[in-house]
Scaffold this motif. Sequence first.
Motif, PDB file in Angstrom:
ATOM      1  N   ASP A  66       6.001  -2.073 -10.621  1.00  0.00           N
ATOM      2  CA  ASP A  66       4.682  -1.857  -9.838  1.00  0.00           C
ATOM      3  C   ASP A  66       4.785  -1.975  -8.567  1.00  0.00           C
ATOM      4  OD1 ASP A  66       2.293  -1.449 -12.198  1.00  0.00           O
ATOM      5  OD2 ASP A  66       3.773  -2.599 -12.901  1.00  0.00           O
ATOM      6  N   TYR A  67       4.284  -1.112  -7.645  1.00  0.00           N
ATOM      7  CA  TYR A  67       3.900  -1.240  -6.417  1.00  0.00           C
ATOM      8  C   TYR A  67       2.585  -0.821  -5.958  1.00  0.00           C
ATOM      9  CZ  TYR A  67       4.650  -0.647  -1.262  1.00  0.00           C
ATOM     10  OH  TYR A  67       4.494  -0.433  -0.171  1.00  0.00           O
ATOM     11  N   GLN A  68       1.997  -1.727  -4.890  1.00  0.00           N
ATOM     12  CA  GLN A  68       0.855  -1.548  -4.362  1.00  0.00           C
ATOM     13  C   GLN A  68       1.035  -1.558  -2.898  1.00  0.00           C
ATOM     14  OE1 GLN A  68      -1.640  -4.586  -6.168  1.00  0.00           O
ATOM     15  NE2 GLN A  68      -1.337  -3.812  -8.259  1.00  0.00           N
ATOM     16  N   SER A  69       0.555  -0.450  -2.080  1.00  0.00           N
ATOM     17  CA  SER A  69       1.055  -0.357  -0.733  1.00  0.00           C
ATOM     18  C   SER A  69      -0.048  -1.489   0.097  1.00  0.00           C
ATOM     19  CB  SER A  69       0.512   1.067  -0.294  1.00  0.00           C
ATOM     20  OG  SER A  69      -0.985   1.183  -0.357  1.00  0.00           O
ATOM     21  N   GLU A  70       0.462  -1.568   1.259  1.00  0.00           N
ATOM     22  CA  GLU A  70      -0.444  -2.212   1.994  1.00  0.00           C
ATOM     23  C   GLU A  70      -1.567  -1.535   2.651  1.00  0.00           C
ATOM     24  OE1 GLU A  70       0.338  -2.863   6.732  1.00  0.00           O
ATOM     25  OE2 GLU A  70       1.542  -4.247   5.510  1.00  0.00           O
ATOM     26  N   PHE A  71      -2.814  -2.250   2.914  1.00  0.00           N
ATOM     27  CA  PHE A  71      -4.011  -1.284   3.537  1.00  0.00           C
ATOM     28  C   PHE A  71      -4.814  -2.161   4.193  1.00  0.00           C
ATOM     29  CE2 PHE A  71      -5.385  -3.297  -0.708  1.00  0.00           C
ATOM     30  CZ  PHE A  71      -6.521  -3.757  -0.148  1.00  0.00           C
ATOM     31  N   GLU A  72      -5.573  -1.422   5.144  1.00  0.00           N
ATOM     32  CA  GLU A  72      -6.464  -2.138   6.004  1.00  0.00           C
ATOM     33  C   GLU A  72      -7.833  -2.470   5.472  1.00  0.00           C
ATOM     34  OE1 GLU A  72      -8.865  -0.900  10.242  1.00  0.00           O
ATOM     35  OE2 GLU A  72      -7.382   0.350   9.348  1.00  0.00           O
ATOM     36  N   SER A  73      -8.316  -3.633   5.659  1.00  0.00           N
ATOM     37  CA  SER A  73      -9.558  -4.344   5.078  1.00  0.00           C
ATOM     38  C   SER A  73     -10.586  -4.429   6.213  1.00  0.00           C
ATOM     39  CB  SER A  73      -9.339  -5.627   4.310  1.00  0.00           C
ATOM     40  OG  SER A  73      -8.893  -6.451   5.415  1.00  0.00           O
ATOM     41  N   LEU A  74     -11.722  -4.725   5.894  1.00  0.00           N
ATOM     42  CA  LEU A  74     -12.866  -4.796   6.901  1.00  0.00           C
ATOM     43  C   LEU A  74     -12.644  -5.580   8.080  1.00  0.00           C
ATOM     44  CD1 LEU A  74     -15.684  -3.744   6.631  1.00  0.00           C
ATOM     45  CD2 LEU A  74     -16.565  -5.976   6.233  1.00  0.00           C
ATOM     46  N   GLN A  75     -11.656  -6.666   7.984  1.00  0.00           N
ATOM     47  CA  GLN A  75     -11.523  -7.279   9.091  1.00  0.00           C
ATOM     48  C   GLN A  75     -10.032  -7.774   9.375  1.00  0.00           C
ATOM     49  OE1 GLN A  75     -14.038 -11.072   8.018  1.00  0.00           O
ATOM     50  NE2 GLN A  75     -15.155 -10.525   9.843  1.00  0.00           N
ATOM     51  N   GLY A  76      -9.277  -7.131   8.523  1.00  0.00           N
ATOM     52  CA  GLY A  76      -7.469  -7.370   8.724  1.00  0.00           C
ATOM     53  C   GLY A  76      -6.896  -6.308   7.947  1.00  0.00           C
ATOM     54  N   ARG A  77      -6.085  -6.986   7.018  1.00  0.00           N
ATOM     55  CA  ARG A  77      -5.441  -6.262   6.216  1.00  0.00           C
ATOM     56  C   ARG A  77      -4.803  -7.097   5.084  1.00  0.00           C
ATOM     57  NH1 ARG A  77       0.885  -5.960   7.524  1.00  0.00           N
ATOM     58  NH2 ARG A  77       1.277  -7.601   8.849  1.00  0.00           N
ATOM     59  N   ILE A  78      -4.533  -6.107   4.120  1.00  0.00           N
ATOM     60  CA  ILE A  78      -3.895  -6.799   2.676  1.00  0.00           C
ATOM     61  C   ILE A  78      -2.377  -6.259   2.534  1.00  0.00           C
ATOM     62  CG2 ILE A  78      -3.919  -7.056   0.263  1.00  0.00           C
ATOM     63  CD1 ILE A  78      -6.602  -8.004   1.698  1.00  0.00           C
TER      64      ILE A  78
END
Length: 794
Positions: free
Chosen positions: A705-717
């Motif tokens: 399984d792979y889940q990409s990095e993404f931008e959040s409201l105040q930063g990133r996951i």
Amino acid sequence: MNFHQFKNALFFFALTSFTVVNAQQKTIEIKGKVIETETKQTIEYATISIIDNVTKKPITGTITNEAGLFSIDVTSGNFYIEVSFLGFISKTFKDFKVEKNKIDLKTISLSEDLEALGEVLVRAQKSQTEFKLDKRVFNVGSDLSATGAGALEVLNNVPSVNVSIEGEVSLRGNSGVQILINGKPSVLASADGNALGTITADMIEKIEVITNPSAKYDAAGTSGIINIVIKKSEKKGLNGSVSLNVGVPNSNSFGLSLNRRTEKFNLFSQLGFGLRTYPGETESINEDFEEETTVQSFGDSEFDEKFSNFLLGTDYHINDRNVITLTGSYAYEVEDQSSQQDFTSIDGTNSVTDAWLRDEKTEATNPKLSYELQYKKDFKRHEDQSLLFSALGSSFRKDQSSYFENTTSIGSKSDAEQITRTDYKLADYTFKLDYVHPFLEKYTIETGSQYVINEVSNDFAVSDLDDDVWVSNPNLTNIFNFDQNVLGVYTTASYEGEKWGVKLGVRMEDTQIETLLETTNENHSKNYTDLFPSAHTSYKVNDDFSIQAGYSRRINRPNLRSLNPFSNIRNTFSISTGNPDLEPEYTNSYEITSIHKIGKASLNFSLYNRYTTDVIESVIVSFEEGVSTSRPENIGTSNTTGLEFNGKYNPLNWFSLSGEFNINFFDRNGIFESESFNFKGNRWSSSLTSKFKLPLDFDLEVSGDYQSEFESLQGRIYDNLYADLGLRKKILKGKVILNMSIRDVFASRVNQSETIQPDYYLYNSRKRGRFVTFGVSYGFGKGEAMEFSGQRRR
């Protein structure tokens, strides 16, 4: 001889002849018992044929009962006996003894005819998938129902559905799927165990997959619904499984599932207990740019859970069209948690100013009770006309106490001790009524109502040690009560032809919420009524290609954790609170899906759009002296458009490949405390699972399984990549299964996030590590052993 004498003589001759013939044809009773040669299990529905020796035609016959026994009377004196059952080698008896007008064949053993069984499976009707308005229907053909497999193995053949070797069900890569039995919630589908294992393939008529639920279902958001439809003519008998599992870290459990079916009753029960350990590694960074200070923490934790559960229920078939279901279950959990976090405070010159150890010990007990009553009535007028009433209740309680100790090693901070106490109570009640009325062959109206009651109380207290005296901390101590009542009423109407169909519906839900913070006597009341329309259509282009489109409006109501304004003090530099002013978020969901059959491959493509208002997001609302405080807030809108692909490919009998790929693009718009949160981004995820049938009845499963990095409201996951491995061995024709599974093979699954703001920077990381589990399971009755029966899943 006159006519009268002739008539009397004829009558006497006929009477004498009948008496002689009848005396020659004495009644003979034939009896015996039929079992399988290898397993010694009884065979129900085996055929006993009495065949005339001269004409070779059957004279009479019977079948064996649940215990494999039979008894039949015959008057002919010139016959032989044949015992047969589908998939087994028949036996013929021509030499037998008649003692006192009885023939006792005693125990008859039949052996499996592997060649004949193979021919039956090759010629059998194949399972296939088709669209039905708002759902995809997987019709279980005899290629599966004749195999003796269990419900989980059948689910694993459904496109878009994947079942891991540990028995975890996911839909389109999402494990948060709701499983229904005959359209209603059931303890047989509970995630706390594997009572689902008592359902065998030959009992399943079809499996319905719903990815965008219509107005018939709760408007609250869901990742999807899987509905297992059981055949009305269920076979009688005993099914069950028993499992034992051990693992590192602790994943030890014992489970027993039983299901007994008779003509009137279906009795099911489950017993399970075990010990689970969840280790954890955490890291956090709180950096204050204005004060030029940084607080770092590194910690290890261990969460131990001892659990036990018991379930008992019955279906009582009043007659062919009325059935009552009664079920009760009880579970008890004991939790022990310990953790140690090393904190370091660093100044602008990168020098350590303070260091201390925060030690936690937590204990908790969790009793759970659930019960349900269901009544279903079918009608003679139409096989799909039905009335269903259900009443479900459940209660949960958590009595928890925690002890925290800060021990300073560097700096002038004083040592400190804290204790917390939590008394949490929850009660849920659901009352539901559904009616289905087909008419004019292709039209159906569905209507019904549902009333849900949620009552929650959270009594939370914090005390600090001051001069050897525990003093209550009024800023952190409170009693928070949450009561929510939701009344739902729905109606749907549908037309379904051979090629095309349409379904329209609307659901009304009235929500009442009361919250009370007893410490400060703060109360909030909310009452809102909403309409949730839905529309679905499908078109069958040909046998290998169909298309489906759907729309529904959904709601996500804030729960107690989101509303309760208490603080989490596990990490005193990262505090989270609830928000009693939180509003629900609403989503308009659109989806177009196609299903393709290309040879041995089944492919699904979905294009979707979800527009959400009053989006609930966790926001850092303050950062002072290195301490961040977050709470959920309603922040603007989110418009998400995505493409999803999933497919299954079975090129060979011993190899199958399934995978999912999902990419979406989101557009966020919102303002919070005069700060704009407008931004765009994308995220994607993929998974690939390979399954191999190896020699000697070994099954190998490898998934990634792979889940990409993404931008959040105040930063990133951060992104995430991990792999799982499973190996299974069947023995005794699937009656015994040996399992080995490795979750997160490379210990690479780490949840990481960061918040980047002009005045501060936050980083949080959590890791659980690798889990290795061994298990053995034995199945009896009609089905094969089920993996990990009785294990509690998270």
